[in-house]
Scaffold this motif. Sequence first.
Motif, PDB file in Angstrom:
ATOM      1  N   PRO A 180       0.804  -1.237   0.000  1.00  3.66           N
ATOM      2  CA  PRO A 180       0.000   0.000   0.000  1.00  3.66           C
ATOM      3  C   PRO A 180       0.833   1.281   0.000  1.00  3.66           C
ATOM      4  N   TYR A 181       2.015   1.233   0.645  1.00  2.00           N
ATOM      5  CA  TYR A 181       2.812   2.462   0.734  1.00  2.00           C
ATOM      6  C   TYR A 181       3.755   2.656  -0.458  1.00  2.00           C
ATOM      7  N   VAL A 182       3.699   1.736  -1.441  1.00  2.94           N
ATOM      8  CA  VAL A 182       4.510   1.887  -2.659  1.00  2.94           C
ATOM      9  C   VAL A 182       3.593   2.389  -3.781  1.00  2.94           C
ATOM     10  N   PRO A 183       3.936   3.512  -4.428  1.00  2.00           N
ATOM     11  CA  PRO A 183       3.070   4.030  -5.503  1.00  2.00           C
ATOM     12  C   PRO A 183       2.832   2.965  -6.580  1.00  2.00           C
ATOM     13  N   PRO A 184       1.596   2.860  -7.083  1.00  5.88           N
ATOM     14  CA  PRO A 184       1.251   1.828  -8.064  1.00  5.88           C
ATOM     15  C   PRO A 184       2.178   1.821  -9.288  1.00  5.88           C
ATOM     16  N   GLU A 185       2.633   3.022  -9.720  1.00  2.00           N
ATOM     17  CA  GLU A 185       3.476   3.056 -10.931  1.00  2.00           C
ATOM     18  C   GLU A 185       4.853   2.405 -10.694  1.00  2.00           C
ATOM     19  N   LEU A 186       5.218   2.191  -9.421  1.00  2.00           N
ATOM     20  CA  LEU A 186       6.504   1.542  -9.123  1.00  2.00           C
ATOM     21  C   LEU A 186       6.386   0.024  -8.965  1.00  2.00           C
ATOM     22  N   HIS A 187       5.164  -0.478  -8.771  1.00  2.00           N
ATOM     23  CA  HIS A 187       4.967  -1.908  -8.528  1.00  2.00           C
ATOM     24  C   HIS A 187       5.636  -2.746  -9.625  1.00  2.00           C
ATOM     25  N   GLY A 188       6.484  -3.682  -9.206  1.00  2.00           N
ATOM     26  CA  GLY A 188       7.143  -4.573 -10.153  1.00  2.00           C
ATOM     27  C   GLY A 188       8.354  -3.979 -10.853  1.00  2.00           C
ATOM     28  N   LYS A 189       8.644  -2.701 -10.613  1.00  2.00           N
ATOM     29  CA  LYS A 189       9.803  -2.061 -11.256  1.00  2.00           C
ATOM     30  C   LYS A 189      11.073  -2.350 -10.441  1.00  2.00           C
ATOM     31  N   PRO A 190      12.209  -2.631 -11.118  1.00  2.00           N
ATOM     32  CA  PRO A 190      13.446  -2.921 -10.390  1.00  2.00           C
ATOM     33  C   PRO A 190      13.964  -1.670  -9.678  1.00  2.00           C
ATOM     34  N   VAL A 191      14.219  -1.812  -8.364  1.00  2.00           N
ATOM     35  CA  VAL A 191      14.713  -0.683  -7.578  1.00  2.00           C
ATOM     36  C   VAL A 191      15.904  -1.111  -6.722  1.00  2.00           C
ATOM     37  N   VAL A 192      16.662  -0.134  -6.287  1.00  2.00           N
ATOM     38  CA  VAL A 192      17.714  -0.347  -5.286  1.00  2.00           C
ATOM     39  C   VAL A 192      17.390   0.590  -4.127  1.00  2.00           C
ATOM     40  N   MET A 193      17.376   0.041  -2.918  1.00  2.00           N
ATOM     41  CA  MET A 193      16.977   0.817  -1.744  1.00  2.00           C
ATOM     42  C   MET A 193      18.096   0.827  -0.712  1.00  2.00           C
ATOM     43  N   VAL A 194      18.289   1.958  -0.074  1.00  2.00           N
ATOM     44  CA  VAL A 194      19.099   1.996   1.140  1.00  2.00           C
ATOM     45  C   VAL A 194      18.105   2.082   2.294  1.00  2.00           C
ATOM     46  N   VAL A 195      17.993   0.980   3.055  1.00  2.00           N
ATOM     47  CA  VAL A 195      17.069   0.945   4.192  1.00  2.00           C
ATOM     48  C   VAL A 195      17.855   1.360   5.430  1.00  2.00           C
ATOM     49  N   CYS A 196      17.328   2.347   6.141  1.00  2.00           N
ATOM     50  CA  CYS A 196      18.051   2.958   7.263  1.00  2.00           C
ATOM     51  C   CYS A 196      17.308   2.741   8.573  1.00  2.00           C
ATOM     52  N   CYS A 197      18.071   2.679   9.654  1.00  2.00           N
ATOM     53  CA  CYS A 197      17.492   2.765  10.990  1.00  2.00           C
ATOM     54  C   CYS A 197      18.457   3.578  11.846  1.00  2.00           C
ATOM     55  N   TYR A 198      18.021   4.779  12.230  1.00  2.00           N
ATOM     56  CA  TYR A 198      18.844   5.651  13.070  1.00  2.00           C
ATOM     57  C   TYR A 198      18.291   5.577  14.482  1.00  2.00           C
ATOM     58  N   ALA A 199      19.074   4.969  15.383  1.00  2.00           N
ATOM     59  CA  ALA A 199      18.575   4.673  16.729  1.00  2.00           C
ATOM     60  C   ALA A 199      18.888   5.772  17.744  1.00  2.00           C
ATOM     61  N   GLY A 200      19.403   6.910  17.274  1.00  2.98           N
ATOM     62  CA  GLY A 200      19.645   8.061  18.151  1.00  2.98           C
ATOM     63  C   GLY A 200      18.544   9.093  17.973  1.00  2.98           C
ATOM     64  N   PRO A 201      18.785  10.324  18.416  1.00  2.00           N
ATOM     65  CA  PRO A 201      17.785  11.387  18.263  1.00  2.00           C
ATOM     66  C   PRO A 201      17.413  11.599  16.788  1.00  2.00           C
TER      67      PRO A 201
END
Length: 483
Positions: free
Chosen positions: A276-297
């Motif tokens: 649901p949070y991915v725009p429909p026009e991107l569905h199935g399109k090849p992507v590269v993601m940098v997934v982040c988690c910043y555990a400070g402020p």
Amino acid sequence: GVPPPPAVTPGEGAAMSAVISDTAYDELAKAFRGPLVRPGDDGYEEDRRVWNGSVDRRPALIAHCTGAADVIAAVRCAGPSGPAAGLPLAVRSGGHSFPGQSVCDDGIVIDLSAMKGIRVDPEARTVRAQAGVLLGELDHETQAFGLAVPAGIVTHTGLAGLTLGGGIGWLMRKYGLTIDQLLSVDLVTADGTLLKASADVNPDLFWGVRGGGGNFGVVTEFEFRLNPVGPVVLAGPVAWHMADSARLLRFYREWITDVPDDLTTAVVHRKAPPLPYVPPELHGKPVVMVVCCYAGPVEEGERVLRPLRAWGPPPVLDLCAPKPFVQHQAMFDPSFPHGRWYYFKSCDVDRLGDEVIDVTAEHAARIVSPLTAFPIFQLGGAIGRVGEDETAFGRRTAGHTFNINGTCEGAEGFEREREWARGLWSALAPHQTGVYANFLMEEGEDRVREAYGPEKYRRLRELKRRYDPGNLFRLNQNVPPAA
């Protein structure tokens, strides 16, 4: 004369229910409180399933333990002098073992999934958790106090298997591996004895369970140190078209050289999922993601992430925002549901050199399945600040770990995805510096030795000889006892 019974292939269903004798069953039942499930019983077909749908095994008995007493009874039943001696013995908490080692054909499964007890002490900042607890269940209890154990990236992973192999996740650069916060375990050894292991009690065993897997017994309860986290963190993916992968990775390599330990990232290549949070026009399109988690402020995190967001072409998707830590922990859950067919290859590399980047980008572009995705986890930080010899976990100096997985809904296309995963792994061979034991399939003794290195492997074999000389606990990334 009476004709001989038809030959039965191991694993051919209810015909194999006689593998465990009535005597053994009755003897175990007398000492056991939880349900004992055999082929043909209600619930057997569901009970024998594990997370990886490509694994299809039929145990002779599934023993659903309610506590340590049931575990002791089951281990004694299957042990060298028990009535079911000689049958394979598998141990299951979350059932997330990549190669499905938490279930077996024609043997006994010690199922810990009903052992869900969790006790948080917010004053002492510790938590005790039984072996059937899943990561999401642990986070639910600890985050009520703004505390967490660094653990995993999928909430339905079992805490036990994840911990015993080391435990990488979104907090590892700040707080280390899951084992780095482990204070003690209660463990049932091959002779059915319940032992405690900690820095002060059985310290040799405590060294071994921190990375050595389930080789030494069945852990029934863990005690962890807790760390302040969130409850709101800055986290989520920032994505670009996969065609930008090689350029992005070259930027990323330089950017992460001086980011604070509060930040843990993973680079993921895949086709954008229809969520649901991915725009429909991107569905199935090849992507590269940098997934982040910043555990400070959060405001500090926004500053640290600014160069990533400002790099090159504008991101096609940016979902990195302040959110509850438990929400971020569940982000990958839809991509790794129970029942899909998963195949993994894995390796560590010290750095993302140009050749590693080019190989990665080239093979990522060949992904066919919309379900295949491979994260490259950023290591370092607190992981490397624990002494190399303090725990059994393999090399702490690795820069990144590749978790290459080919995924399908079922058998269709699975062989193709498996070959793709092997191809990328083979192309990375000149740059591999080790492997994380929890990411291994059934790849043989040499690969297990590679996960630990020769000296730790030798020490683990000595420990195995002391605690499990008959190798009762062998359905794991097995370390055989020293001769």
